[in-house]
Design a protein around this motif. Structure first.
Motif, PDB file in Angstrom:
ATOM      1  N   UNK A 253       8.490  -8.486 -24.485  1.00 53.87           N
ATOM      2  CA  UNK A 253       8.385  -9.689 -23.650  1.00 53.87           C
ATOM      3  C   UNK A 253       7.720 -10.809 -24.431  1.00 53.87           C
ATOM      4  N   UNK A 254       8.214 -12.009 -24.223  1.00 54.87           N
ATOM      5  CA  UNK A 254       7.622 -13.217 -24.791  1.00 54.87           C
ATOM      6  C   UNK A 254       7.616 -14.284 -23.699  1.00 54.87           C
ATOM      7  N   UNK A 255       6.619 -15.188 -23.755  1.00 53.58           N
ATOM      8  CA  UNK A 255       6.604 -16.301 -22.801  1.00 53.58           C
ATOM      9  C   UNK A 255       6.007 -17.522 -23.461  1.00 53.58           C
ATOM     10  N   UNK A 256       6.411 -18.670 -22.968  1.00 53.11           N
ATOM     11  CA  UNK A 256       5.872 -19.933 -23.458  1.00 53.11           C
ATOM     12  C   UNK A 256       4.698 -20.411 -22.615  1.00 53.11           C
ATOM     13  N   UNK A 257       4.757 -20.135 -21.329  1.00 49.53           N
ATOM     14  CA  UNK A 257       3.717 -20.648 -20.431  1.00 49.53           C
ATOM     15  C   UNK A 257       3.799 -19.906 -19.097  1.00 49.53           C
ATOM     16  N   UNK A 258       2.724 -19.993 -18.340  1.00 53.68           N
ATOM     17  CA  UNK A 258       2.637 -19.514 -16.963  1.00 53.68           C
ATOM     18  C   UNK A 258       2.602 -17.998 -16.810  1.00 53.68           C
ATOM     19  N   UNK A 259       3.283 -17.239 -17.681  1.00 53.62           N
ATOM     20  CA  UNK A 259       3.350 -15.786 -17.519  1.00 53.62           C
ATOM     21  C   UNK A 259       2.550 -15.100 -18.614  1.00 53.62           C
ATOM     22  N   UNK A 260       1.496 -14.349 -18.204  1.00 55.94           N
ATOM     23  CA  UNK A 260       0.737 -13.518 -19.135  1.00 55.94           C
ATOM     24  C   UNK A 260       1.501 -12.196 -19.267  1.00 55.94           C
ATOM     25  N   UNK A 261       2.319 -12.099 -20.319  1.00 59.32           N
ATOM     26  CA  UNK A 261       3.201 -10.934 -20.434  1.00 59.32           C
ATOM     27  C   UNK A 261       2.410  -9.648 -20.713  1.00 59.32           C
ATOM     28  N   UNK A 262       1.205  -9.754 -21.295  1.00 60.92           N
ATOM     29  CA  UNK A 262       0.400  -8.550 -21.519  1.00 60.92           C
ATOM     30  C   UNK A 262       0.008  -7.919 -20.186  1.00 60.92           C
ATOM     31  N   UNK A 263      -0.445  -8.742 -19.253  1.00 56.78           N
ATOM     32  CA  UNK A 263      -0.798  -8.213 -17.929  1.00 56.78           C
ATOM     33  C   UNK A 263       0.445  -7.780 -17.165  1.00 56.78           C
ATOM     34  N   UNK A 264       1.508  -8.499 -17.347  1.00 54.21           N
ATOM     35  CA  UNK A 264       2.756  -8.171 -16.637  1.00 54.21           C
ATOM     36  C   UNK A 264       3.252  -6.791 -17.058  1.00 54.21           C
ATOM     37  N   UNK A 266       1.459  -4.488 -18.476  1.00 51.89           N
ATOM     38  CA  UNK A 266       0.407  -3.472 -18.344  1.00 51.89           C
ATOM     39  C   UNK A 266       0.717  -2.522 -17.186  1.00 51.89           C
ATOM     40  N   UNK A 267       1.441  -3.007 -16.161  1.00 52.55           N
ATOM     41  CA  UNK A 267       1.727  -2.145 -15.003  1.00 52.55           C
ATOM     42  C   UNK A 267       2.738  -1.050 -15.332  1.00 52.55           C
ATOM     43  N   UNK A 268       3.406  -1.152 -16.496  1.00 47.83           N
ATOM     44  CA  UNK A 268       4.297  -0.069 -16.925  1.00 47.83           C
ATOM     45  C   UNK A 268       3.791   0.543 -18.232  1.00 47.83           C
ATOM     46  N   UNK A 269       2.477   0.362 -18.483  1.00 50.42           N
ATOM     47  CA  UNK A 269       1.861   1.003 -19.644  1.00 50.42           C
ATOM     48  C   UNK A 269       1.906   0.204 -20.925  1.00 50.42           C
ATOM     49  N   UNK A 270       2.256  -1.077 -20.845  1.00 53.01           N
ATOM     50  CA  UNK A 270       2.338  -1.903 -22.050  1.00 53.01           C
ATOM     51  C   UNK A 270       1.079  -2.695 -22.299  1.00 53.01           C
ATOM     52  N   UNK A 271       1.143  -3.571 -23.292  1.00 55.06           N
ATOM     53  CA  UNK A 271       0.003  -4.420 -23.626  1.00 55.06           C
ATOM     54  C   UNK A 271       0.368  -5.366 -24.743  1.00 55.06           C
ATOM     55  N   UNK A 272      -0.599  -6.191 -25.140  1.00 59.68           N
ATOM     56  CA  UNK A 272      -0.377  -7.168 -26.206  1.00 59.68           C
ATOM     57  C   UNK A 272      -1.123  -8.444 -25.951  1.00 59.68           C
ATOM     58  N   UNK A 273      -0.471  -9.587 -26.225  1.00 62.90           N
ATOM     59  CA  UNK A 273      -1.044 -10.908 -26.040  1.00 62.90           C
ATOM     60  C   UNK A 273      -0.571 -11.492 -24.705  1.00 62.90           C
ATOM     61  N   UNK A 274      -1.224 -12.566 -24.246  1.00 63.99           N
ATOM     62  CA  UNK A 274      -0.679 -13.261 -23.072  1.00 63.99           C
ATOM     63  C   UNK A 274       0.728 -13.798 -23.310  1.00 63.99           C
ATOM     64  N   UNK A 276       2.846 -12.463 -25.933  1.00 64.21           N
ATOM     65  CA  UNK A 276       3.695 -11.482 -26.615  1.00 64.21           C
ATOM     66  C   UNK A 276       3.200 -10.087 -26.284  1.00 64.21           C
ATOM     67  N   UNK A 277       4.108  -9.229 -25.781  1.00 67.75           N
ATOM     68  CA  UNK A 277       3.694  -7.886 -25.400  1.00 67.75           C
ATOM     69  C   UNK A 277       4.886  -6.933 -25.511  1.00 67.75           C
ATOM     70  N   UNK A 278       4.569  -5.637 -25.499  1.00 66.54           N
ATOM     71  CA  UNK A 278       5.636  -4.629 -25.523  1.00 66.54           C
ATOM     72  C   UNK A 278       5.174  -3.396 -24.759  1.00 66.54           C
ATOM     73  N   UNK A 279       6.139  -2.554 -24.419  1.00 67.81           N
ATOM     74  CA  UNK A 279       5.828  -1.297 -23.719  1.00 67.81           C
ATOM     75  C   UNK A 279       6.921  -0.287 -24.019  1.00 67.81           C
ATOM     76  N   UNK A 280       6.549   0.989 -23.996  1.00 70.06           N
ATOM     77  CA  UNK A 280       7.520   2.081 -24.078  1.00 70.06           C
ATOM     78  C   UNK A 280       7.529   2.782 -22.725  1.00 70.06           C
ATOM     79  N   UNK A 281       8.690   2.912 -22.130  1.00 70.92           N
ATOM     80  CA  UNK A 281       8.786   3.529 -20.802  1.00 70.92           C
ATOM     81  C   UNK A 281       9.857   4.615 -20.851  1.00 70.92           C
ATOM     82  N   UNK A 282       9.821   5.489 -19.877  1.00 70.81           N
ATOM     83  CA  UNK A 282      10.778   6.598 -19.814  1.00 70.81           C
ATOM     84  C   UNK A 282      12.081   6.201 -19.128  1.00 70.81           C
ATOM     85  N   UNK A 283      11.943   5.419 -18.033  1.00 67.12           N
ATOM     86  CA  UNK A 283      13.148   5.056 -17.286  1.00 67.12           C
ATOM     87  C   UNK A 283      13.346   3.550 -17.257  1.00 67.12           C
ATOM     88  N   UNK A 284      14.533   3.111 -17.666  1.00 68.52           N
ATOM     89  CA  UNK A 284      14.789   1.664 -17.738  1.00 68.52           C
ATOM     90  C   UNK A 284      14.881   1.044 -16.348  1.00 68.52           C
TER      91      UNK A 284
END
Length: 827
Positions: A253-264, A266-274, A276-284
């Protein structure tokens, strides 16, 4: 052994930060956890001969005494080094936001900047540490990559400042572009085609999110460049890439403004910057559904015209072109609305008088005509209009829109919104000082403070260097806590050990305690007190006192601040915050140095470490404190301790040089400043770690004095160090050494000091002592037989008991055992 590490799949920022940390902490081992990412793989052959990276799996963990972690704070990303978490101190330098489960760091710096490199460059700059062009280029590449060429929303002024300094240090900027520029291989192009085919825009509350999917079975290239390419192609504010890898799904995930993708994420086990973030999940399907459903909750409210407009707005009444032009130029405006008041309330907007239109009217000779004939269209929008909608309407309004509320048939004008307002970045409100101190603490220290805040609602204060360093954006492995009357030192110490583990030691006579926590943090506890000096230089007499009195006994204003854990109120009765901004060391009162001359040494140490300077009052207070009658009564042990603490610092030589420049090194210690070169050649000791390094520096310092052994005696150095110093002096005078003395040269700290002073004599350490052999006995006339083995055995036993120490002594013993001392020794 100190180890510097980052995370698996190193990118430029992680590797650049590791190299900078290696410079900041000389002698560190750079540990490679996993492999290299993206473009780094292509240039690895250029770097492997210049950067000594050791696989983490090859590092003996039992010899690691400290870990410096960069560009990462997650223990699960450091491979085998994870086993050291909680066992040795960790220092963390990271630009990712803190998250639960981070390494309990005791020092470092965590701050939301574009790249971790930007947190380390200022520390190198302050200490005057240079980089090679390759190191500077590598660090600049990390900056460029993580900030998208200084265009990503996460870019800060600190990143630009770091880039400037790296350029001054020799960074080859054109080479950076070659290194970092994404080269899309066939795999990346295939993924990009799949993403483009599946791409669709999801719009929620004015936020445009691009959702794209792809499947990949083989090698997965770095996908961050693809995310930014798609953001630009679709003019979206955010992007979510869904890449299926067998049974696993990678979300980027990447965002320019308004969306903190790290927190977004985080609810599926991801993390990163506000941004720029990434996550590995089992089910798409479930993960994407959950993210899309929660998107509106994670969006910051879109700014409105009311928040961004310029207010109030100045208006013109109907007048001539000449008068309107004069008023525009007088006020420096590009345009002003022309309005007519209505009966009751509100105005009717006739249009916008723009300076460029009126200039054309002037050239055509219409200065005396009514301005109403030359007005541009005026667009009025309500204040609650979202900024994204207002931006789209700017073209209709000639680069400006008015903001107003309907009143009857007219408008009540509230402000004006222009392109200048669109690009003006409004600063976020600054957090209160107390909150800033708390947030700047390393994770481990912050958890300790929060636990104490909860357990002891009143009477506990964070004081001294911990407050100072937090306000400077720095941190160390110690916390100093002050306890008001009513809070017992023993009670707090017991609580900390029960909560975090570790041990504590109480000093009832002084009302103090030291708590050592298992992850390397030291917490010093003291009851609030005041000190009275019976005579200059004497040890103080201590008695209980309130917090303000305790702060009065400190050395410098920047060390006389306290943070109440109960209220997070910062107490600064002596102006320490102001001196902190000016980077000044100002004593609390004129007799501070006279009462305790060791404060001069402490000040020099701080000035060197923090790039501070002595205030005018401090310079004026030096001469009386250095008078012989004052120093005669000064505590010799305290002065000695301060010198040893100074030698422990990375910036010890700068501190000694400052003491010399202040005219204090001689009066305080009878020392003169040694040459720098031997200290620069000093290698980290092979054994003994910090203590051995300190003693090696002390030996070098004493070696260059007029009467080294006398100075050593005055400083009460241990006997073994005195003997080591004497041996170094004899080597310097060209004396011949016996075998035991040569053996002593191979032991720390003597070994390190010897190599720093006499690098050309390193071969001495490689020479092995000659031992008596059977051939020597045969050469002495002994016949072959059991007698040879028997004499060798007896000589070996004598050697082990220390009765013979040289080859000549072994020969002499062998002659006695043979019963014939007249035979000559072999040539």
């Amino acid at each position: 052994m100190r180890v510097v590490a980052a995370h698996e799949n190193l990118d430029f920022d992680a590797l650049g930060a590791m190299v900078l940390a290696g410079r900041l902490f000389p002698g560190s081992l750079l540990a490679l956890v996993g492999g290299l990412e993206g473009p780094l793989k292509e240039i690895a052959p250029l770097l492997e001969d210049r950067l000594d990276l050791v696989p983490a799996s090859e590092i003996p963990l039992d010899r690691v005494s400290e870990v410096v972690l960069v560009d990462n704070a997650r223990p699960e990303r450091i491979g085998p080094l994870k086993a050291l978490v909680g066992r040795v101190p960790f220092l963390v330098y990271d630009h990712h936001p803190r998250t639960p489960g981070d390494v309990p760091a005791v020092g470092g710096r965590v701050e939301p900047v574009g790249a971790t490199v930007s947190l380390l460059v200022p520390l190198l700059w302050e200490r005057g540490l240079a980089l090679t062009p390759l190191e500077a280029t590598l660090a600049y590449a990390g900056l460029w990559e993580d900030t998208g060429g200084f265009s990503f929303p996460s870019t800060t002024p600190l990143d630009l400042e770091a880039a400037h300094r790296l350029a001054l240090m020799g960074a080859e900027i054109p080479r950076v572009r070659e290194w970092v520029r994404p080269h899309l291989g066939e795999e990346a192009r295939g993924i990009l085609r799949a993403l483009l085919r599946s791409a669709r825009v999801v719009e929620v509350e004015g936020f445009r999110l691009l959702l794209a999917r792809a499947r990949e079975e083989g090698y997965v290239p770095a996908l961050a460049p693809l995310a930014h390419t798609l953001l630009d192609l679709y003019e979206a504010e955010g992007v979510l890439l869904v890449l299926r890898l067998g049974r696993e799904v990678l979300l980027i995930a990447r965002s320019k403004d308004r969306l903190d993708v790290a927190r977004w994420l985080a609810q599926v086990g991801g993390g990163g910057h506000p941004r720029a973030a990434f996550a590995r999940v089992k089910g798409e399907r479930e993960a994407v559904r959950r993210l899309l459903q929660s998107l509106s909750r994670h969006l910051e409210p879109e700014p409105t015209l009311k928040e961004a407009m310029t207010a109030p707005v100045e208006v013109l009444s109907p007048t001539t072109v000449r008068e309107a032009l004069r008023l525009l130029e007088e006020r420096g405006y590009g345009a002003m609305p022309v309005v007519v008041p209505l009966e009751g309330e509100g105005v009717r907007v006739l249009g916008l008088a723009r300076r460029r239109d009126l200039r054309r009217a002037e050239r055509l000779g219409f200065l005396g005509h009514p301005v109403e004939g030359f007005l541009a269209r005026a667009l009025v929008l309500p204040p609650e209009t979202p900024l994204s909608q207002a931006e789209a309407r700017l073209k209709e309004g000639g680069g400006r829109v008015l903001v107003g509320e309907r009143v009857g048939e007219g408008w009540r004008l509230l402000g004006i919104f222009t392109r200048t307002d669109l690009y003006r970045r409004r600063p976020a409100p600054e957090a209160p000082l107390g909150q800033r101190v708390l947030e700047a603490l390393p994770e481990g220290a912050r958890q300790v403070v929060l636990a104490l805040k909860e357990a002891f609602p009143q009477g506990v204060y964070l004081v001294g260097g911990a407050v100072r360093d937090a306000l400077l954006g720095r941190s160390g492995p110690d916390l100093d806590l002050l306890l008001e009357p009513g809070v017992r030192v023993e009670e707090v110490a017991r609580y900390l050990v029960a909560r975090f583990g570790g041990s504590y030691a109480l000093h009832y006579a002084f009302g103090t305690a030291r708590v050592r926590l298992p992850f390397g943090l030291t917490v010093d506890l003291a009851e609030s007190r005041e000190e009275v000096y019976p005579y200059p230089g004497a040890l103080p007499r201590v008695r209980p006192a309130p917090i303000p009195k305790d702060l009065e006994r400190r050395d410098y204003t920047v060390n006389a601040m306290a943070l109440s854990l109960a209220t997070l109120e910062l107490l600064d009765p002596h102006g320490g915050l102001s001196d902190l901004k000016g980077r000044l060391l100002r004593p609390l009162h004129p007799l501070s140095f006279v009462e305790d001359p060791s404060r001069i040494v402490r000040g020099a140490r701080l000035a060197a470490r923090l790039a501070f300077r002595f205030a005018e009052e401090a310079l004026k207070g030096l001469p009386p404190a250095l008078l012989p009658e004052v120093l005669r009564t000064a505590s010799k042990s305290r002065l000695r301790d301060e010198l040893l603490l100074t030698l422990e610092e990375d910036t010890f030589f700068e501190a000694l040089a400052l003491l010399e420049a202040l005219g204090a090194l001689g009066p305080l210690y009878g020392l003169r400043l040694p040459p720098r070169d031997p200290f620069a050649r000093l290698r980290p000791p092979q054994e003994g770690s910090a203590k051995a390094l300190l003693e090696a520096r002390l030996l070098l310092l004493l070696y260059f004095q007029e009467a080294p052994l006398k100075r050593a005696q005055a400083l009460a150095v241990p006997r073994r160090l005195g003997e080591a110093l004497d041996l170094l002096l004899r080597v310097g005078q060209g004396a011949a050494l016996e075998d035991p003395e040569r053996e002593a040269l191979g032991k720390e700290p003597l070994r390190s000091a010897f190599l720093a002073l006499f690098p050309e004599k390193e071969s001495w350490l490689l020479e092995k002592r000659r031992l008596l052999k059977g051939r020597d006995l045969l050469a002495m006339g002994l016949r072959p037989g059991p007698r040879v083995g028997e004499i060798l055995r007896q000589v070996a036993e004598a050697r082990n008991r220390g009765e013979v120490k040289t080859f000549e002594e072994e020969l002499a013993l062998a002659r006695r055992l043979m019963g014939d001392g007249t035979l000559s020794s072999p040539q």
